[in-house]
Design a protein around this motif. Structure first.
Motif, short mmCIF file in Angstrom:
data_model
loop_
_atom_site.label_atom_id
_atom_site.label_comp_id
_atom_site.label_asym_id
_atom_site.label_seq_id
_atom_site.Cartn_x
_atom_site.Cartn_y
_atom_site.Cartn_z
N ALA A 101 -11.22 13.74 -1.57
CA ALA A 101 -10.63 13.73 -2.91
C ALA A 101 -9.17 13.28 -2.87
CB ALA A 101 -10.74 15.12 -3.54
N TYR A 102 -8.42 13.79 -1.90
CA TYR A 102 -7.01 13.43 -1.79
C TYR A 102 -6.84 11.94 -1.54
CZ TYR A 102 -2.30 13.01 0.00
OH TYR A 102 -1.01 12.60 0.21
N PHE A 103 -7.60 11.40 -0.58
CA PHE A 103 -7.43 10.00 -0.24
C PHE A 103 -8.00 9.07 -1.31
CE2 PHE A 103 -6.56 11.57 4.10
CZ PHE A 103 -5.33 10.95 4.26
N LEU A 104 -9.00 9.52 -2.05
CA LEU A 104 -9.46 8.73 -3.20
C LEU A 104 -8.36 8.66 -4.25
CD1 LEU A 104 -13.19 9.70 -3.78
CD2 LEU A 104 -12.27 7.45 -3.28
N LEU A 105 -7.75 9.80 -4.55
CA LEU A 105 -6.69 9.84 -5.55
C LEU A 105 -5.49 9.00 -5.11
CD1 LEU A 105 -5.53 11.10 -8.18
CD2 LEU A 105 -4.56 12.87 -6.71
N THR A 106 -5.02 9.23 -3.91
CA THR A 106 -3.84 8.48 -3.45
C THR A 106 -4.17 7.02 -3.20
OG1 THR A 106 -4.24 9.17 -1.16
CG2 THR A 106 -2.69 10.49 -2.47
N GLY A 107 -5.43 6.72 -2.92
CA GLY A 107 -5.83 5.34 -2.73
C GLY A 107 -5.76 4.53 -4.00
N PHE A 108 -5.90 5.19 -5.13
CA PHE A 108 -5.80 4.49 -6.42
C PHE A 108 -4.41 4.57 -7.03
CE2 PHE A 108 -10.48 5.23 -6.54
CZ PHE A 108 -10.85 3.90 -6.57
N LEU A 109 -3.61 5.56 -6.66
CA LEU A 109 -2.30 5.74 -7.29
C LEU A 109 -1.29 4.64 -6.96
CD1 LEU A 109 -1.58 9.57 -7.20
CD2 LEU A 109 -2.02 8.13 -9.17
N TRP A 110 -1.43 3.98 -5.81
CA TRP A 110 -0.46 2.94 -5.47
C TRP A 110 -0.58 1.74 -6.40
CZ3 TRP A 110 -1.54 -2.05 -4.16
CH2 TRP A 110 -2.87 -2.35 -3.86
N ILE A 147 7.95 -7.01 -1.95
CA ILE A 147 8.04 -5.67 -2.52
C ILE A 147 6.70 -4.94 -2.43
CG2 ILE A 147 8.36 -4.40 -4.69
CD1 ILE A 147 10.51 -6.47 -5.42
N ILE A 148 5.61 -5.63 -2.73
CA ILE A 148 4.29 -4.99 -2.68
C ILE A 148 3.92 -4.61 -1.25
CG2 ILE A 148 1.81 -5.41 -3.00
CD1 ILE A 148 2.54 -6.89 -5.57
N ILE A 149 4.21 -5.47 -0.29
CA ILE A 149 3.93 -5.13 1.11
C ILE A 149 4.73 -3.91 1.53
CG2 ILE A 149 4.22 -5.93 3.50
CD1 ILE A 149 3.52 -8.75 2.46
N PHE A 150 6.00 -3.87 1.17
CA PHE A 150 6.85 -2.71 1.48
C PHE A 150 6.32 -1.46 0.78
CE2 PHE A 150 10.54 -0.03 0.51
CZ PHE A 150 10.99 0.23 1.80
N LEU A 151 5.96 -1.59 -0.49
CA LEU A 151 5.45 -0.47 -1.28
C LEU A 151 4.19 0.12 -0.65
CD1 LEU A 151 5.30 1.16 -4.08
CD2 LEU A 151 3.72 -0.66 -4.74
N VAL A 152 3.25 -0.73 -0.29
CA VAL A 152 1.99 -0.25 0.28
C VAL A 152 2.23 0.42 1.63
CG1 VAL A 152 -0.23 -1.00 1.21
CG2 VAL A 152 0.55 -1.86 -0.99
N THR A 153 3.09 -0.15 2.45
CA THR A 153 3.37 0.43 3.75
C THR A 153 4.02 1.80 3.64
OG1 THR A 153 3.65 -1.81 4.65
CG2 THR A 153 4.52 0.02 5.95
#
Length: 71
Positions: free
Chosen positions: A43-52, A13-19
């Motif tokens: 800023a966008y990629f920092l935010l989305t990089g932590f949101l997962w 599930i985590i591999i699928f989620l990250v992909t």
């Protein structure tokens, strides 16, 4: 459910989620921020990089719960 099976399912599930999350985040970045400055991209990629991490936390918490006792 046995612990090993829960960890296996959780890993898949985590591999699928990250992909899927990475594909969606990159698609949104290209669609909306293609002409933006480098700071907006950062800023966008920092935010989305932590949101997962938020949905991954719930999967990991589920993986680590002990199995229920059989009656």
């Amino acid at each position: 459910m046995p612990v090993r099976l829960k960890k296996f399912i959780g890993t898949i599930i985590i591999i699928f989620l990250v992909t899927v999350y990475a594909l969606i985040a990159t698609t949104v970045a290209v669609a909306f921020f293609a002409e933006s400055s480098g700071w907006v991209h950062l800023a966008y990629f920092l935010l989305t990089g932590f949101l997962w991490v938020i949905p991954a936390m719930f999967v990991i918490k589920w993986m680590e719960t002990p199995p229920r006792e059989s009656r």
